[in-house]
Enzyme design. Structure first.
Site, PDB file in Angstrom:
ATOM      1  N   SER A 142       9.743  59.766  53.571  1.00 34.86           N
ATOM      2  CA  SER A 142      11.066  60.161  53.080  1.00 34.86           C
ATOM      3  C   SER A 142      11.743  59.060  52.267  1.00 34.86           C
ATOM      4  O   SER A 142      12.970  59.010  52.190  1.00 34.86           O
ATOM      5  CB  SER A 142      11.972  60.594  54.241  1.00 34.86           C
ATOM      6  OG  SER A 142      11.383  61.663  54.958  1.00 34.86           O
ATOM      7  N   ARG A 143      10.955  58.171  51.695  1.00 38.38           N
ATOM      8  CA  ARG A 143      11.461  57.070  50.859  1.00 38.38           C
ATOM      9  C   ARG A 143      12.342  56.091  51.643  1.00 38.38           C
ATOM     10  O   ARG A 143      13.098  55.323  51.060  1.00 38.38           O
ATOM     11  CB  ARG A 143      12.236  57.597  49.645  1.00 38.38           C
ATOM     12  CG  ARG A 143      11.414  58.481  48.717  1.00 38.38           C
ATOM     13  CD  ARG A 143      10.251  57.723  48.116  1.00 38.38           C
ATOM     14  NE  ARG A 143       9.497  58.495  47.169  1.00 38.38           N
ATOM     15  CZ  ARG A 143       8.401  59.200  47.469  1.00 38.38           C
ATOM     16  NH1 ARG A 143       7.961  59.224  48.723  1.00 38.38           N
ATOM     17  NH2 ARG A 143       7.745  59.860  46.549  1.00 38.38           N
TER      18      ARG A 143
END
Length: 251
Positions: free
Chosen positions: A223-224
Site C-alpha cells: 500500500s505504498r
C-alpha cells in the site's frame, strides 16, 4: 503493471506491483553507521540482484541545471562512495563546478533503495592507478580512446582506439600482458556524506541548505507505506569518525 495508451501521444500507468520486504527496517534495527548498514545491504543484494553496483549519479552545473546518469559503484571506504570516470566528461566538469552529488541504488529484486547526498572529492592518483590496473585491457584502452561526452563522427572512436593500440604496441596475442598506464585525465571521485549546518533543521528537510547531506534506506511495503530510515551527519563530526542522527521518515 498495467499500461493504457489513451491516445497516440499519451501513456498511462494505472497500477503497479505491491512491495513487501519481510525484514524490519527501523532506527532501532539498523547499524549505528550508514556505511556499515550499506555494506550489509550491498552484501545481501549481491546474491539476489543483477548488477547491484549500478547506481544513479546526479550532478548540477554552476547555474543549477541538473543531470543524471547510471554509473558503476566501485568501492566503499571509511569516507564514502567511490566511482571512476573521465575527468573531462560532462559529469566531472559539473562536479568540479559544483562539488555536490546525489547517488541512488535501486535493488528491485529485494525491494530496497539507498539514497546518498554529499560533497565530492577526487581520490588519490595512487588509488586510481590501483583500480585502473584491475580493469580488463579493453576498458583500459577505451579510457584512452574515448573523449567522453564529446561529439564524435561515425567510426571516429574506432579510429582513436586503433591509434591507442598502435601507441602502446598492442597485439591480440599480447592482450593478457599489456601494461597500459593510467591516463592523466581519468580517475576516481568519492561522494562523502558531510554534516548539516547550524542553519538547518533536522525535522524539516525543506529548510536544509546545500551543505546538507544524508543517507536514506528504503524498504518496500504494501500500500505504498514503505519503511524509510534516514541518517543525518552530526555537525562538526569528522569525515574519518562521523556521528549520525537516525530517524524514521514518513513514506
Amino acid at each position: 503493471m498495467d499500461v493504457v495508451i489513451p491516445a497516440p501521444d499519451k501513456i498511462k500507468v494505472t497500477s503497479h506491483r505491491q512491495y513487501h520486504t519481510p525484514d524490519p527496517l527501523s532506527p532501532a534495527a539498523v547499524a549505528p553507521s550508514p556505511l556499515d548498514q550499506f555494506r550489509l545491504w550491498f552484501t545481501e543484494a549481491q546474491g539476489a540482484v543483477l548488477e547491484p553496483e549500478a547506481m544513479s549519479l546526479s550532478t548540477v552545473t554552476a547555474n543549477g541545471v541538473p543531470s543524471s546518469r547510471f554509473v558503476l559503484f566501485k568501492e566503499l571506504d571509511g569516507r564514502g562512495f567511490v566511482f571512476y570516470t573521465n575527468y573531462e566528461s560532462r559529469k566531472s566538469k559539473e562536479l568540479s563546478e559544483n562539488p555536490r552529488a546525489a547517488l541512488a541504488f535501486y535493488w528491485r529484486e529485494v525491494h530496497r533503495q539507498v539514497r546518498v547526498v554529499g560533497r565530492v572529492e577526487k581520490v588519490s592518483k595512487a588509488q586510481s592507478e590501483e583500480y585502473f590496473k584491475t580493469r580488463p585491457l579493453g576498458s583500459r584502452l577505451g579510457a584512452w580512446a574515448s573523449e567522453q561526452s564529446a561529439v564524435v563522427g561515425e567510426g571516429e572512436v574506432k579510429e582513436r582506439l586503433d591509434k591507442v593500440k598502435e601507441r602502446f604496441g598492442i597485439q591480440d596475442e599480447e592482450r593478457d600482458k599489456a601494461d597500459i598506464p593510467l591516463p592523466d585525465f581519468w580517475g576516481g571521485w568519492r561522494v562523502v556524506p558531510e554534516w548539516v549546518t547550524q542553519t538547518s533543521s533536522y525535522e524539516d528537510v525543506s529548510n536544509i541548505d546545500d551543505a546538507h547531506s544524508e543517507i536514506e534506506f528504503w524498504s518496500g511495503q504494501p500500500s505504498r507505506l514503505h519503511d524509510r530510515v534516514r541518517y543525518l551527519r552530526a555537525e562538526g563530526s569528522s569525515d574519518d569518525a562521523p556521528q549520525w542522527k537516525i530517524d524514521r521518515i514518513s513514506p
